[in-house]
Design a protein around this motif. Sequence first.
Motif, PDB file in Angstrom:
ATOM      1  N   ARG A 280     -17.966  23.983  39.708  1.00 35.98           N
ATOM      2  CA  ARG A 280     -19.097  24.746  39.801  1.00 35.98           C
ATOM      3  C   ARG A 280     -19.494  25.102  38.369  1.00 35.98           C
ATOM      4  N   TYR A 281     -18.653  24.890  37.497  1.00 39.98           N
ATOM      5  CA  TYR A 281     -19.120  25.183  35.943  1.00 39.98           C
ATOM      6  C   TYR A 281     -18.616  24.078  35.045  1.00 39.98           C
ATOM      7  N   ILE A 282     -19.536  23.288  34.674  1.00 39.40           N
ATOM      8  CA  ILE A 282     -19.155  22.124  33.870  1.00 39.40           C
ATOM      9  C   ILE A 282     -20.009  21.866  32.611  1.00 39.40           C
ATOM     10  N   PRO A 283     -20.283  23.055  31.840  1.00 38.20           N
ATOM     11  CA  PRO A 283     -21.280  22.716  30.673  1.00 38.20           C
ATOM     12  C   PRO A 283     -20.862  21.753  29.709  1.00 38.20           C
ATOM     13  N   PHE A 284     -19.623  21.335  29.536  1.00 34.64           N
ATOM     14  CA  PHE A 284     -19.333  20.174  28.876  1.00 34.64           C
ATOM     15  C   PHE A 284     -18.688  18.911  29.492  1.00 34.64           C
ATOM     16  N   GLY A 285     -18.807  19.026  30.900  1.00 36.75           N
ATOM     17  CA  GLY A 285     -18.409  17.712  31.576  1.00 36.75           C
ATOM     18  C   GLY A 285     -16.810  18.034  32.148  1.00 36.75           C
ATOM     19  N   ALA A 286     -16.099  17.036  32.607  1.00 37.34           N
ATOM     20  CA  ALA A 286     -14.905  17.200  33.114  1.00 37.34           C
ATOM     21  C   ALA A 286     -14.326  15.907  32.994  1.00 37.34           C
ATOM     22  N   GLY A 287     -12.891  15.952  33.218  1.00 38.46           N
ATOM     23  CA  GLY A 287     -12.064  14.839  33.251  1.00 38.46           C
ATOM     24  C   GLY A 287     -11.964  13.842  31.666  1.00 38.46           C
ATOM     25  N   ARG A 288     -11.630  12.723  31.974  1.00 41.45           N
ATOM     26  CA  ARG A 288     -11.759  11.976  30.614  1.00 41.45           C
ATOM     27  C   ARG A 288     -12.755  12.038  29.446  1.00 41.45           C
ATOM     28  N   ARG A 289     -14.012  12.311  30.235  1.00 42.51           N
ATOM     29  CA  ARG A 289     -15.312  12.177  29.639  1.00 42.51           C
ATOM     30  C   ARG A 289     -15.643  13.762  29.231  1.00 42.51           C
ATOM     31  N   ILE A 290     -14.872  14.674  29.126  1.00 41.50           N
ATOM     32  CA  ILE A 290     -15.016  15.991  28.645  1.00 41.50           C
ATOM     33  C   ILE A 290     -15.547  15.938  27.064  1.00 41.50           C
ATOM     34  N   CYS A 291     -16.449  16.878  26.795  1.00 41.43           N
ATOM     35  CA  CYS A 291     -16.589  17.051  25.291  1.00 41.43           C
ATOM     36  C   CYS A 291     -15.523  17.068  24.294  1.00 41.43           C
ATOM     37  N   PRO A 292     -15.433  16.244  23.569  1.00 40.73           N
ATOM     38  CA  PRO A 292     -14.269  15.909  22.696  1.00 40.73           C
ATOM     39  C   PRO A 292     -14.171  17.311  21.476  1.00 40.73           C
ATOM     40  N   ALA A 293     -15.349  18.065  21.374  1.00 38.84           N
ATOM     41  CA  ALA A 293     -15.604  18.977  20.311  1.00 38.84           C
ATOM     42  C   ALA A 293     -15.621  20.398  21.126  1.00 38.84           C
ATOM     43  N   LEU A 294     -15.215  20.441  22.430  1.00 36.15           N
ATOM     44  CA  LEU A 294     -15.027  21.579  23.151  1.00 36.15           C
ATOM     45  C   LEU A 294     -14.443  22.878  22.418  1.00 36.15           C
ATOM     46  N   SER A 295     -13.163  22.663  22.079  1.00 35.76           N
ATOM     47  CA  SER A 295     -12.350  23.735  21.530  1.00 35.76           C
ATOM     48  C   SER A 295     -12.888  24.265  20.210  1.00 35.76           C
ATOM     49  N   PHE A 296     -13.557  23.299  19.227  1.00 33.87           N
ATOM     50  CA  PHE A 296     -14.194  23.547  18.047  1.00 33.87           C
ATOM     51  C   PHE A 296     -15.589  24.381  18.329  1.00 33.87           C
ATOM     52  N   ALA A 297     -16.339  23.736  19.294  1.00 33.81           N
ATOM     53  CA  ALA A 297     -17.693  24.508  19.618  1.00 33.81           C
ATOM     54  C   ALA A 297     -17.364  25.755  20.239  1.00 33.81           C
ATOM     55  N   SER A 298     -16.418  26.271  21.156  1.00 28.88           N
ATOM     56  CA  SER A 298     -16.229  27.338  21.715  1.00 28.88           C
ATOM     57  C   SER A 298     -15.738  28.359  20.472  1.00 28.88           C
ATOM     58  N   LYS A 299     -15.158  28.162  19.590  1.00 33.56           N
ATOM     59  CA  LYS A 299     -14.717  29.155  18.800  1.00 33.56           C
ATOM     60  C   LYS A 299     -16.050  29.229  17.823  1.00 33.56           C
ATOM     61  N   VAL A 300     -16.451  28.242  17.323  1.00 33.67           N
ATOM     62  CA  VAL A 300     -17.571  28.344  16.278  1.00 33.67           C
ATOM     63  C   VAL A 300     -18.835  29.329  17.100  1.00 33.67           C
ATOM     64  N   THR A 301     -19.189  28.800  18.353  1.00 31.73           N
ATOM     65  CA  THR A 301     -20.191  29.405  18.788  1.00 31.73           C
ATOM     66  C   THR A 301     -19.811  31.189  18.981  1.00 31.73           C
ATOM     67  N   ARG A 302     -18.727  31.536  19.365  1.00 29.78           N
ATOM     68  CA  ARG A 302     -18.249  32.747  19.647  1.00 29.78           C
ATOM     69  C   ARG A 302     -18.343  33.427  18.329  1.00 29.78           C
ATOM     70  N   LEU A 303     -17.774  32.860  17.320  1.00 25.32           N
ATOM     71  CA  LEU A 303     -17.761  33.360  15.871  1.00 25.32           C
ATOM     72  C   LEU A 303     -19.050  33.617  15.376  1.00 25.32           C
ATOM     73  N   VAL A 304     -20.036  32.556  15.470  1.00 25.63           N
ATOM     74  CA  VAL A 304     -21.412  32.823  14.915  1.00 25.63           C
ATOM     75  C   VAL A 304     -22.310  33.965  15.594  1.00 25.63           C
ATOM     76  N   LEU A 305     -22.270  34.006  17.048  1.00 19.52           N
ATOM     77  CA  LEU A 305     -22.794  34.756  17.737  1.00 19.52           C
ATOM     78  C   LEU A 305     -22.167  36.247  17.403  1.00 19.52           C
ATOM     79  N   ALA A 306     -21.167  36.324  17.307  1.00 25.10           N
ATOM     80  CA  ALA A 306     -20.571  37.730  17.010  1.00 25.10           C
ATOM     81  C   ALA A 306     -21.046  38.326  15.613  1.00 25.10           C
ATOM     82  N   SER A 307     -20.887  37.170  14.645  1.00 32.47           N
ATOM     83  CA  SER A 307     -21.305  37.554  13.269  1.00 32.47           C
ATOM     84  C   SER A 307     -22.803  37.973  13.353  1.00 32.47           C
TER      85      SER A 307
END
Length: 190
Positions: free
Chosen positions: A116-143
Motif C-alpha cells: 500500500r506504501y511503496i514510494p521507493f519500490g519493493a523487492g530486488r528493484r527497490i531504490c538502492p539509495a533508500l537508507s541514504f535518502a531517508s536520513k538526508v531528507t529528514r536531516l535537511v527538513l529538520a534543519s
Amino acid sequence: MSELIKNPDKLLKLEDELNKVIGIRREVKESDLENLPYLHACIKETLRLHSPVTLLIPHRATETCQVMNYTIPKDSQILINTYAIQRDPEVWEDPSSFRPERFMNSSMDYQGNDFRYIPFGAGRRICPALSFASKVTRLVLASLVHNFEWSLPEGTKPAELDMEDIFVLVLDKAVPLKVVPKARLQTDEV
C-alpha cells in the motif's frame, strides 16, 4: 515544505517536536533523527502524496500467472503506478489530505514490505539509495524547520498554495513553492 506551509498546524507541531528534542541552541544531528517520530511521519506522508516516481521500473512476467482474476501472459511488461496505489480511497482514509498522524505508531515504512506504501519500490528493484535518502531528507527538513521561520510572500494564504504535480521523469510541483525564510534567533537559553 509545501505541505507543511499549506498546513500551518502540522508545521507548528513539527516545530514543537524539534524544540523539545533539540532545544534552541544546537544544530540538528543525525543522532537526533530517531527521537523525531513526527518529522518521520511528515516525510512518509509527503512521499505518499508526492511519490518521487509515479511509475516504478518496468517488470516482466517470467511466466503466465493469475493476479486478482487477471491473466498476466508470460513476457508481459508490467508498470506499477505508485501514485494511484498511495492515493487509493479503498486503502487510505481521506487519501488527498496531508495527515502525518496516519504514520504515527505505524510499522509501515519505505522498505517495500507493505504494497500500500511503496514510494521507493519493493523487492530486488527497490531504490538502492533508500537508507541514504531517508536520513538526508529528514536531516535537511529538520534543519530547515528548526533554524528558520517560514512564511509565504505578502498577501498569499496557505489555502491558496497550488499543490498540483506534473509527471516528468520524477514527480515535480507544477508551480514551484515560493517562501520567505527568516533566521530564528539563537540565544544562550536552554
